[in-house]
Design an enzyme around this catalytic site. Structure first.
Site, mmCIF file in Angstrom:
data_model
loop_
_atom_site.group_PDB
_atom_site.id
_atom_site.type_symbol
_atom_site.label_atom_id
_atom_site.label_comp_id
_atom_site.label_asym_id
_atom_site.label_seq_id
_atom_site.Cartn_x
_atom_site.Cartn_y
_atom_site.Cartn_z
ATOM 1 N N GLN A 12 -6.251 45.795 64.556
ATOM 2 C CA GLN A 12 -4.872 45.399 64.859
ATOM 3 C C GLN A 12 -4.024 45.434 63.604
ATOM 4 O O GLN A 12 -4.539 45.516 62.493
ATOM 5 C CB GLN A 12 -4.857 43.980 65.426
ATOM 6 C CG GLN A 12 -5.659 43.800 66.699
ATOM 7 C CD GLN A 12 -5.023 44.433 67.910
ATOM 8 O OE1 GLN A 12 -3.826 44.699 67.921
ATOM 9 N NE2 GLN A 12 -5.819 44.694 68.932
ATOM 10 N N CYS A 13 -2.713 45.322 63.837
ATOM 11 C CA CYS A 13 -1.743 45.238 62.752
ATOM 12 C C CYS A 13 -2.182 44.162 61.767
ATOM 13 O O CYS A 13 -2.537 43.073 62.211
ATOM 14 C CB CYS A 13 -0.366 44.886 63.319
ATOM 15 S SG CYS A 13 0.883 44.532 62.107
ATOM 16 N N PRO A 14 -2.148 44.351 60.442
ATOM 17 C CA PRO A 14 -1.645 45.548 59.753
ATOM 18 C C PRO A 14 -2.750 46.517 59.333
ATOM 19 O O PRO A 14 -2.485 47.397 58.539
ATOM 20 C CB PRO A 14 -1.020 44.930 58.501
ATOM 21 C CG PRO A 14 -1.982 43.832 58.139
ATOM 22 C CD PRO A 14 -2.515 43.306 59.466
ATOM 23 N N MET A 15 -3.954 46.364 59.888
ATOM 24 C CA MET A 15 -5.085 47.113 59.344
ATOM 25 C C MET A 15 -4.982 48.641 59.433
ATOM 26 O O MET A 15 -5.393 49.315 58.484
ATOM 27 C CB MET A 15 -6.403 46.602 59.945
ATOM 28 C CG MET A 15 -6.738 45.164 59.562
ATOM 29 S SD MET A 15 -6.466 44.784 57.825
ATOM 30 C CE MET A 15 -7.742 45.768 57.074
#
Lengths: 74, 178
Positions: A12-15
């Site tokens: 998920q964000c920010p990965m």
């Protein structure tokens, strides 16, 4: 064919952006990096990040709930 | 995955950085809430991914995020000691600003984050440090709450004050207070 593939599926964000930035940091100028993500936010984040960083987004496709991006390092 | 060509020396810096000095981003982390610490670290790591020079200034309850797990009771004054007991801090003991339910809320939130592979606050904190995000503990908060440098995690910058923060924010493109 991409020089490097970054598999950010499930993350998920920010990965996805973090993984992409790390891969681009290690890549050589001119290399293309393929990013695969399942995070719908990537559809806006990746084009924004790529443009801001001065790289080139060569391709962006959605297929079977996955988002594939082809980015060329400038 | 194929190995990148070795004929060119890998360029470590993002393209935009080569022309000018790196842009700056400053985040004032003033809250010890889980739902504030999370966005602080998401934005800090993303700023670093943008090649920005990111500094997070941890002040008031936000300083608790940087507490070492074994910091225990800190300070000399009984009020400081009491504060450190009720404000355990560390990335493990952050509360939600609403729906906390005596710790049940954060636990549910963390389970959901696990399930959906959202990076934890601790993972993001470690990642931020690896990505070169500067972390400034607020000296005044440390004094106020009776915390010493050894009560905080390793790898932080020198404790600083509002003057240094403003000086940096004056040169910074993005300034956030969370």
């Amino acid at each position: 064919m991409a020089d490097v593939t970054v598999d950010a599926r499930g993350l998920q964000c920010p990965m996805p952006i973090i993984k992409l930035s790390q891969a681009l940091g290690l890549a050589a100028v001119g290399d293309t990096i393929e990013l695969i993500s399942t995070d719908r936010g990537s559809c806006t984040d990746v084009p924004a990040w790529t443009a801001d960083m001065g790289h080139v987004l060569k391709e962006q496709i959605e297929q079977d709930g996955e988002f594939r991006f082809l980015i060329q390092k400038v | 995955m194929t190995v990148p060509s070795l004929s060119t020396v890998p360029k470590q810096e993002p393209a935009a950085e080569t022309q000018t000095e790196r842009e700056k981003m400053v985040i004032i982390a003033a809250s010890g809430d889980l739902d504030k610490a999370w966005p602080v670290l998401i934005l800090a790591t993303t700023g670093a991914a943008y090649g920005m020079e990111v500094t997070v200034f941890f002040t008031f309850w936000g300083l608790g995020i940087l507490k070492k797990p074994d910091a225990g009771v800190t300070g000399d004054d009984w009020r400081q000691k009491l504060l450190s007991i009720f404000n355990r801090g560390t990335t493990e003991h952050l509360n939600l600003s609403k729906l906390n339910f005596a710790g049940m809320g954060p636990r549910m939130m963390k389970d959901l984050a696990d399930k959906h592979k959202v990076a934890s606050v601790q993972e993001l904190l470690t990642l931020a440090q690896e990505m070169g995000v500067k972390m400034w503990p607020c000296q005044m908060t440390m004094t106020l709450m009776g915390m010493e440098r050894e009560d905080l995690i390793d790898g932080l910058d020198v404790p600083a004050g509002a003057g240094a923060a403003i000086s940096l924010m004056k040169q910074s493109t993005i300034n956030l207070f969370i």
